[in-house]
Scaffold this motif. Structure first.
Motif, PDB file in Angstrom:
ATOM      1  N   TYR A   1       0.837  -1.204   0.000  1.00 14.60           N
ATOM      2  CA  TYR A   1       0.000   0.000   0.000  1.00 14.60           C
ATOM      3  C   TYR A   1       0.869   1.251   0.000  1.00 14.60           C
ATOM      4  O   TYR A   1       0.568   2.225  -0.680  1.00 14.60           O
ATOM      5  CB  TYR A   1      -0.934   0.023   1.214  1.00 14.60           C
ATOM      6  CG  TYR A   1      -2.087  -0.926   1.073  1.00 14.60           C
ATOM      7  CD1 TYR A   1      -3.125  -0.651   0.179  1.00 14.60           C
ATOM      8  CD2 TYR A   1      -2.156  -2.081   1.814  1.00 14.60           C
ATOM      9  CE1 TYR A   1      -4.189  -1.520   0.031  1.00 14.60           C
ATOM     10  CE2 TYR A   1      -3.219  -2.960   1.682  1.00 14.60           C
ATOM     11  CZ  TYR A   1      -4.227  -2.678   0.785  1.00 14.60           C
ATOM     12  OH  TYR A   1      -5.283  -3.539   0.647  1.00 14.60           O
TER      13      TYR A   1
ATOM     14  N   GLU B   1       0.323  -2.266   9.436  1.00 11.00           N
ATOM     15  CA  GLU B   1       0.590  -3.698   9.289  1.00 11.00           C
ATOM     16  C   GLU B   1       0.833  -4.314  10.665  1.00 11.00           C
ATOM     17  O   GLU B   1       0.307  -5.379  10.989  1.00 11.00           O
ATOM     18  CB  GLU B   1       1.843  -3.935   8.435  1.00 11.00           C
ATOM     19  CG  GLU B   1       1.794  -3.347   7.048  1.00 11.00           C
ATOM     20  CD  GLU B   1       1.468  -4.388   5.983  1.00 11.00           C
ATOM     21  OE1 GLU B   1       1.658  -5.589   6.251  1.00 11.00           O
ATOM     22  OE2 GLU B   1       1.017  -3.982   4.902  1.00 11.00           O
TER      23      GLU B   1
ATOM     24  N   PHE C   1      -6.463  -0.909   4.434  1.00  9.12           N
ATOM     25  CA  PHE C   1      -7.010  -2.001   5.237  1.00  9.12           C
ATOM     26  C   PHE C   1      -7.230  -1.600   6.686  1.00  9.12           C
ATOM     27  O   PHE C   1      -7.873  -2.329   7.428  1.00  9.12           O
ATOM     28  CB  PHE C   1      -6.143  -3.266   5.149  1.00  9.12           C
ATOM     29  CG  PHE C   1      -4.793  -3.126   5.769  1.00  9.12           C
ATOM     30  CD1 PHE C   1      -3.699  -2.830   4.996  1.00  9.12           C
ATOM     31  CD2 PHE C   1      -4.620  -3.302   7.128  1.00  9.12           C
ATOM     32  CE1 PHE C   1      -2.455  -2.696   5.563  1.00  9.12           C
ATOM     33  CE2 PHE C   1      -3.372  -3.170   7.702  1.00  9.12           C
ATOM     34  CZ  PHE C   1      -2.288  -2.861   6.924  1.00  9.12           C
TER      35      PHE C   1
ATOM     36  N   LYS D   1      -9.152   0.604   7.528  1.00 12.90           N
ATOM     37  CA  LYS D   1     -10.612   0.814   7.573  1.00 12.90           C
ATOM     38  C   LYS D   1     -11.362  -0.506   7.430  1.00 12.90           C
ATOM     39  O   LYS D   1     -12.560  -0.564   7.605  1.00 12.90           O
ATOM     40  CB  LYS D   1     -11.060   1.709   6.397  1.00 12.90           C
ATOM     41  CG  LYS D   1     -10.541   3.121   6.412  1.00 12.90           C
ATOM     42  CD  LYS D   1     -11.288   3.957   5.374  1.00 12.90           C
ATOM     43  CE  LYS D   1     -10.441   4.525   4.259  1.00 12.90           C
ATOM     44  NZ  LYS D   1      -9.040   4.780   4.419  1.00 12.90           N
ATOM     45  N   GLN D   2     -10.647  -1.541   7.012  1.00  9.85           N
ATOM     46  CA  GLN D   2     -11.316  -2.779   6.615  1.00  9.85           C
ATOM     47  C   GLN D   2     -11.242  -3.883   7.654  1.00  9.85           C
ATOM     48  O   GLN D   2     -11.845  -4.928   7.500  1.00  9.85           O
ATOM     49  CB  GLN D   2     -10.719  -3.265   5.279  1.00  9.85           C
ATOM     50  CG  GLN D   2     -10.870  -2.231   4.182  1.00  9.85           C
ATOM     51  CD  GLN D   2     -10.184  -2.621   2.888  1.00  9.85           C
ATOM     52  OE1 GLN D   2      -9.527  -3.656   2.825  1.00  9.85           O
ATOM     53  NE2 GLN D   2     -10.332  -1.799   1.860  1.00  9.85           N
TER      54      GLN D   2
ATOM     55  N   TRP E   1     -11.889  -5.451  11.485  1.00  8.72           N
ATOM     56  CA  TRP E   1     -13.039  -5.335  12.376  1.00  8.72           C
ATOM     57  C   TRP E   1     -12.594  -5.521  13.796  1.00  8.72           C
ATOM     58  O   TRP E   1     -12.169  -6.601  14.127  1.00  8.72           O
ATOM     59  CB  TRP E   1     -14.138  -6.353  12.013  1.00  8.72           C
ATOM     60  CG  TRP E   1     -15.401  -6.004  12.715  1.00  8.72           C
ATOM     61  CD1 TRP E   1     -15.839  -6.486  13.921  1.00  8.72           C
ATOM     62  CD2 TRP E   1     -16.362  -5.038  12.284  1.00  8.72           C
ATOM     63  NE1 TRP E   1     -17.005  -5.881  14.265  1.00  8.72           N
ATOM     64  CE2 TRP E   1     -17.354  -4.990  13.288  1.00  8.72           C
ATOM     65  CE3 TRP E   1     -16.467  -4.198  11.182  1.00  8.72           C
ATOM     66  CZ2 TRP E   1     -18.442  -4.119  13.199  1.00  8.72           C
ATOM     67  CZ3 TRP E   1     -17.561  -3.360  11.091  1.00  8.72           C
ATOM     68  CH2 TRP E   1     -18.535  -3.325  12.095  1.00  8.72           C
TER      69      TRP E   1
END
Lengths: 352, 352
Positions: free
Chosen positions: B74, B253, B283, B285-286, B288
């Motif tokens: 990223y 990460e 990621f 934001k992705q 949980w």
């Protein structure tokens, strides 16, 4: 007769070595008369610069390009790294060109780019690589290219390619879910401009058919290869009166979105819902639980594509067809913690 | 007098346009005598190819390079996209060169690459950009470069750069955790060859000090900017007799690894453990829950670096110093679901 050197050119033209070098390298700031003298001397001696300096003769004929339009950084980096490893084997360098596959000016854009940067050839990634009119237009303008495409078999259409059998791999993923007892298996599409997307769908469809499971169209949701579409698609499926017990996201980004959606409604994965992805992105190992997926050797695929291209470039006598061999890859099922045997659910409310 | 055209050259040399073009483009397969005739005609007419074709004259002076050594796709894609957007503004193209920052031959490798591909200049990403001996060696060989570095202020060392104030941003992240009531806050380092890593540590350290919290060395774990080191580091911290109630991973990460580690031991994030990252990778934001982090505008940073480089290249009269302005960025705290107020824990067993 010994080969003439840059020193011979300088002596004959009565200028410094530096000036010869400037002319050869097309640097500005050399007087017109001096430039003419040097070019005459180069011509008379038939001087060719040392190949290790690679100046006048080859300039940037040792650079290839890769063009792509893909929202997934892991995929792109893998493609770049694969192409770069073939470049390193052979002394080539790499230019990158992300572009908009839907642009009506794409052929001009790619040709302009290749001309101004004097690229020797092009590795074309999906979805551009899968549009025959684009491939033909580029080829008709003399662009040497190799395609990476999704296809169950070698298209043998005269344009070199590396083909990835997504259909077969998607069949395997679906079969794995069926063998765990799942009958209601959702499918989330990726972008329809990618042939991989329809190939993966065809594999899913065929596996259901082979196992005697009737395809329920409500379980199939269109979308793009993104986390957000995975999240949205899964929320939609999970809200059905009779939701799926497993969801096959057609790439790992989508599957990661499904995982987040499941957690957002309090489901326990894999016990309440099995989830499978595709591609084996690094983060498919990093989610909790890690994702069952199909391992697509993107770096190897891209390396092979670049090797094909470079072989073609090296073989190039003018107009002679290159001896190029296409090659196919099949992604492999990798089972991780996101899929589990189906647990029976309470029977759904009956439709009228 | 009108400017000579390729047609004039062809007439004078008594060859086809195609042959002139082949000679100008340094293609092989032109007979020696023919080549000499064309070069004489070019010299006599002082013919310069059309700038839009950019062949003999400018060749690839319109290509810049970006060199990096970073495991995070990223980050790399954001750097590439930022540099590419500055390239598109100005008609430049981009070559990429991932490399091994620890290689003793790095200066030669980079200079060879730039020479053979005739690159006009270089955007240097961390950690290479932060090694002064490397920067000086490249500059002494005439390489035009702009650095992206981690620094609380402009180093004003004569080499252009874009600097990112990681220290200030890490202070803010730590302060956020302290204000949620956390006193035992773990810190997981990234690779020590990255200055960002020590800058982030210094921000963490200073925030604890300013809030009167004694730094417990057991809560600080070395590692690299990877998921795996985040996972390992977190497992080590969570196994302490008196574990932290919050962990600050020095990039996303690492924080994703912490999240997986927490889940692997059955913890409920954020209620049992608050987790913060750094960089605001997609990621973050992705996951949980999604990660609290510091938003680092990597694409803007890289775009600015490339603009600085291109301004410098365009300004380049021979030997004239370019008017270059360095620029600083400060990542911004983004609060998401992975951090929450501390819940009191049962008192730990007392040490002797």
């Amino acid at each position: 007769m010994r080969k003439p050197t840059i020193r011979d050119v300088a002596e004959r033209a009565k200028v410094s070595l530096k000036t010869v070098s400037r002319v050869i390298n097309n640097e500005p700031s050399v007087m017109q008369a001096t430039r003419a003298r040097v070019l005459h001397a180069v011509a008379e001696l038939d001087y060719e610069p040392d190949p290790s300096a690679r100046n006048l003769r080859s300039a940037t004929a040792f650079v290839i390009g890769v063009a792509y339009d893909n929202p997934n950084p892991y995929y792109i980096i893998s493609v770049q790294n694969g192409v770069l490893s073939a470049c390193r084997e052979t002394g080539f360098d790499l230019q990158i060109h992300p572009c908009d596959a839907s642009s009506p000016l794409l052929v001009d854009e790619l040709c302009d780019w290749m001309r101004r940067s004097r690229l020797a050839g092009l590795v074309l990634a999906p979805p551009m690589s899968e549009r025959m009119e684009l491939v033909e237009a580029l080829a008709s303008r003399g662009v040497k290219l190799v395609r990476i495409i999704a296809a169950a078999e070698d298209p043998e259409d005269g344009y070199p390619c590396v083909f990835v059998d997504d259909r077969d791999a998607a069949y395997e993923v679906t079969e794995h879910l069926v063998q765990l007892g799942h009958q209601r298996i959702g499918f989330l599409w990726g972008g329809q401009e990618h042939r991989s997307s329809s190939e993966r769908y065809l594999g899913y469809e065929k596996a259901l058919k082979d196992y005697g499971i009737t395809l329920d169209k409500h379980l199939v949701v269109p979308g793009d290869y993104t986390f957000d579409d995975g999240f949205r698609g899964a929320r939609r499926l999970l809200a059905l009166r009779e939701p799926p017990t497993a969801i096959f996201g057609s790439n790992d980004e989508i599957a990661a979105g499904v995982l987040a959606a499941a957690k957002s409604v309090g489901m326990n994965v894999p016990y309440d819902l099995s989830i499978a992805g595709f591609e084996d992105s690094p983060f498919s190992k990093q989610s909790w639980p890690p994702l069952t997926t199909a391992k697509q050797a993107t770096e190897d695929i891209a390396r092979h594509a670049a090797r094909l291209l470079i072989a073609q470039l090296r073989h190039d006598a003018p107009e002679a067809p290159a001896a190029v061999h296409n090659h196919g890859f099949v992604p492999q099922l990798v089972v991780r913690g996101s899929t589990a045997p189906m647990r029976p659910r309470p029977p759904p409310a009956q439709d009228a």
